[in-house]
Write a protein that holds these residues in place. Structure first.
Motif: not given
Length: 176
Positions: A95-103
């Motif tokens: 989840x945090x990896x996906x969020x980091x990519x979006x950010x």
């Protein structure tokens, strides 16, 4: 691009918007259970030493979630170029990896604001260049509109039409 056996690969951060759509579609079609690891954050349980449990120590009701997280992590590592993956700031969950990519794609607030202002100005002054063909201008216009939508800049439908019509030259001989 990806195949039925392999997920699409993110080689450059600039490709993120297209890659994200392909990757999401691939994951939902091939392994929806693993995709849920991106939608719901999973915190890996740690033992009293502060290290992660091995599979035999994880409670039975948590094993499926743990396995889903591990499958998704494996797919992320296959899909994201290692140089990009290393630069992401995340806590280790999918989840945090996906969020980091979006950010990372969006940038920080100042960068987004600057991008939005630049794109708005580009839209305001959009016109056909001397020597540019109609298909070239339309392609450039479509790219501009797509970039505006990606950044969350929305205009009324008539504004898009008016801008495109205004961009056309007055002398019709220049259209050919």
């Amino acid at each position: 691009m990806g195949t039925s056996n392999k997920p699409p690969k993110l080689l450059w951060m600039e490709d993120y918007p297209n890659w994200a759509n392909k990757f999401e579609t691939y994951m939902q079609a091939v392994n929806y259970d693993a995709w849920e690891a991106v939608e719901f954050e999973y915190i890996i349980q740690k033992n009293e030493n502060g290290t992660c449990h091995n599979l035999s120590q994880i409670p039975d009701d948590d094993k499926a979630t743990f396995m889903r997280e591990k499958k998704m992590m494996n797919l992320f590592k296959q899909s994201i170029k290692s140089e990009i993956f290393q630069l992401l700031q995340h806590n280790g969950s999918c989840y945090s990896i996906w969020e980091a990519l979006m950010n990372k794609d969006r940038g920080n607030a100042d960068m987004r604001k600057s991008k939005m202002n630049l794109i708005k100005k580009e839209f305001d002054i959009f016109t056909m260049f001397k020597g540019e063909t109609m298909p070239q201008m339309i392609e450039r216009y479509c790219h501009l509109v797509n970039e505006m939508k990606r950044l969350g800049i929305n205009k009324e439908y008539f504004e898009y039409i008016d801008k495109l019509a205004d961009a056309l030259p007055n002398d019709q001989n220049t259209l050919y």
